[in-house]
Design a protein around this motif. Structure first.
Motif, short mmCIF file in Angstrom:
data_model
loop_
_atom_site.label_atom_id
_atom_site.label_comp_id
_atom_site.label_asym_id
_atom_site.label_seq_id
_atom_site.Cartn_x
_atom_site.Cartn_y
_atom_site.Cartn_z
N THR A 120 -26.11 -17.69 20.82
CA THR A 120 -26.49 -18.83 21.54
C THR A 120 -26.08 -18.28 23.30
O THR A 120 -26.08 -19.06 24.15
CB THR A 120 -25.43 -20.61 21.59
OG1 THR A 120 -24.10 -19.82 21.45
CG2 THR A 120 -26.54 -20.93 20.07
N SER A 123 -23.84 -12.57 26.25
CA SER A 123 -22.63 -12.57 26.13
C SER A 123 -22.12 -11.45 25.71
O SER A 123 -21.24 -10.89 26.54
CB SER A 123 -21.24 -13.85 26.27
OG SER A 123 -21.70 -14.16 25.41
N SER A 129 -24.96 -5.73 15.68
CA SER A 129 -23.91 -5.05 15.32
C SER A 129 -23.27 -4.84 13.83
O SER A 129 -22.95 -6.00 13.55
CB SER A 129 -22.55 -4.78 15.97
OG SER A 129 -21.36 -5.11 16.45
N ARG A 131 -19.68 -4.43 13.52
CA ARG A 131 -18.43 -4.60 13.46
C ARG A 131 -17.76 -5.47 14.14
O ARG A 131 -18.38 -6.69 14.49
CB ARG A 131 -17.73 -3.20 15.17
CG ARG A 131 -18.61 -1.64 14.50
CD ARG A 131 -18.66 -1.17 13.52
NE ARG A 131 -16.91 -1.18 13.31
CZ ARG A 131 -16.54 -0.44 12.10
NH1 ARG A 131 -17.02 -0.16 11.45
NH2 ARG A 131 -15.15 -0.02 12.44
#
Ligand SMILES: NC(=O)c1ccc[n+]([C@@H]2O[C@H](COP(=O)([O-])OP(=O)(O)OC[C@H]3O[C@@H](n4cnc5c(N)ncnc54)[C@H](O)[C@@H]3O)[C@@H](O)[C@H]2O)c1
Ligand SMILES: O=P(O)(O)OC[C@@H](O)CO
Ligand SMILES: [Zn+2]
Length: 353
Positions: A120, A123, A129, A131
């Motif tokens: 959402t 950022s 990923s 990780r």
């Protein structure tokens, strides 16, 4: 005999665009995921995205379970695992910023369940990923986590999110320059495993973002598109590498240490951006690329100084001189900076006065 092998896990469906939140049910159907989902979210993303997705599932006769987390901790991962077991769910969906997505992918990994990612906010580059990253006492490990089977990134939602979340995502990408420098250094000095493809992808992603900085403006949905694609590309680099090395070097250690000594002071992306200015200076000195990094950050409204981060100068020095201890990851910081050297790099780059 050649015995090397690798297993790269990438998403099967990546759906990005205006209003694509309405397609979550279809995307999950396409993956043949059945049964009850568990949505892992945080307070604002719950309102913005999770509630409408719940309604879409309920309209098909499926009642999702939902858990709202406030902080990214191993306790939160544990709570999600317990909820998944108690509610008899069969897959997880992370809906929110980096923290909600990290908790969901770490819990999915433990549960051996499928995971989908619904960001959402543009950022952070953990959207895709494999990780997860949460604080653990004095350390902060990068741990294996379930990569998403699908990513659904609605640019209308991402563009409506507070602008600083998007500039934080840009800074997380710009920091790839120094992350890769640290990775190469560690490869040369410590024989750390290195992937030329992952490093090149990570650097190219930062390059494309910087080249398109003019398109990154508040209120412009195209910005969310440009930044989200870069975040995903950076996440793919991590998945190819099988580690966060292509996107996380000493600038991330600096940010992780700030999270410990000045919790919640600034966004992850903004902290790594400021860290990247200083570690670029450590790599290249006056003639290095630190000014390019600073100017790229400034051009997209990201902080370039401690004051803009809302952090005092002494906290920057403390973080710089101690952050090499946070994890066993060789970087330009080597076995640590002394106070005088830390003060010099922070002052010369204008991060502190
Ligand atoms: N696993 C990885 O590869 C990886 C990569 C990068 C970052 N991270 C991690 O991600 C975290 C940083 O992510 P972050 O900066 O998104 O932090 P965050 O998840 O805390 O989100 C920041 C704030 O934005 C809010 N928010 C999210 N979407 C919103 C919306 N549409 N409207 C209004 N508010 C909204 C969140 O609720 C939160 O309060 C760190 O813990 C970092 O270590 C992980
Ligand atoms: O492994 P870490 O340092 O948490 O880094 C992951 C991510 O923040 C890279 O942008
Ligand atoms: Zn990061």
């Amino acid at each position: 005999m050649f015995e090397k092998s690798t297993w790269i896990r990438l998403p099967r469906n990546v759906v990005v665009g205006h209003g694509v939140i309405d397609q979550v049910v279809d995307v999950i159907d396409d993956l043949h995921l059945q049964g009850r989902p568990l949505f892992v979210t945080s307070p604002t993303p719950r309102e913005v995205a999770a509630e409408p997705i719940v309604a879409a599932f309920e309209a098909t006769g499926v009642e999702p379970a939902i858990v709202t987390i406030e902080t990214a901790t191993f306790d939160a991962v544990e709570r999600v695992i317990e909820t998944a077991e108690a509610e008899d769910v069969s897959y997880l969906v992370g809906i929110g910023g980096g923290k909600a997505i990290d908790i969901a992918k770490m819990a999915s990994y433990h549960l051996e369940m499928g995971f989908c990612s619904v960001p959402t906010a543009a950022s952070h580059d953990g959207i895709v990923s494999n990780r997860g990253s949460v604080p653990d006492g004095d350390s902060r490990h990068s741990v294996a986590a379930e990569p998403p089977l699908a990513v659904i990134a609605d640019t209308e939602i991402l563009a409506d999110a507070p602008w600083e979340l998007t500039t934080a995502g840009c800074a997380d990408i710009i920091s790839n320059y120094t992350a890769v420098m640290d990775w190469r250094l560690a490869h040369r000095l410590k024989n750390v495993e290195y992937s030329e493809y992952a490093a090149a992808l990570s650097e190219m992603t930062a390059e494309i973002l910087v080249d398109n900085a003019d398109l990154i403006r508040p209120g412009l949905e195209e910005s969310a598109w440009v930044v989200t694609k870069a975040l995903m590309s950076s996440g793919v680099a991590m998945s190819i590498a099988g580690s966060s090395r292509p996107a996380s070097g000493a600038e991330h250690l600096f940010s992780h240490q700030l999270d410990r000594i000045a919790p919640e002071a600034a966004l992850h992306g903004h902290q790594v951006g400021v860290g990247s200015i200083m570690t670029a200076y450590l790599h290249g000195g006056e003639r290095g690329i630190w000014r390019d990094i600073r100017d790229a950050l400034a051009s997209i409204d990201a902080p370039t100084t401690a004051a803009e981060l809302g952090i005092d100068d002494e906290t920057v020095i403390e973080a710089l001189t101690t952050c090499h201890e946070i994890r066993d990851r060789y970087t330009i910081l080597g076995d640590g900076m002394n106070e005088r050297a830390a003060r010099e790099v922070a002052t010369k780059t204008g991060v502190i006065n």
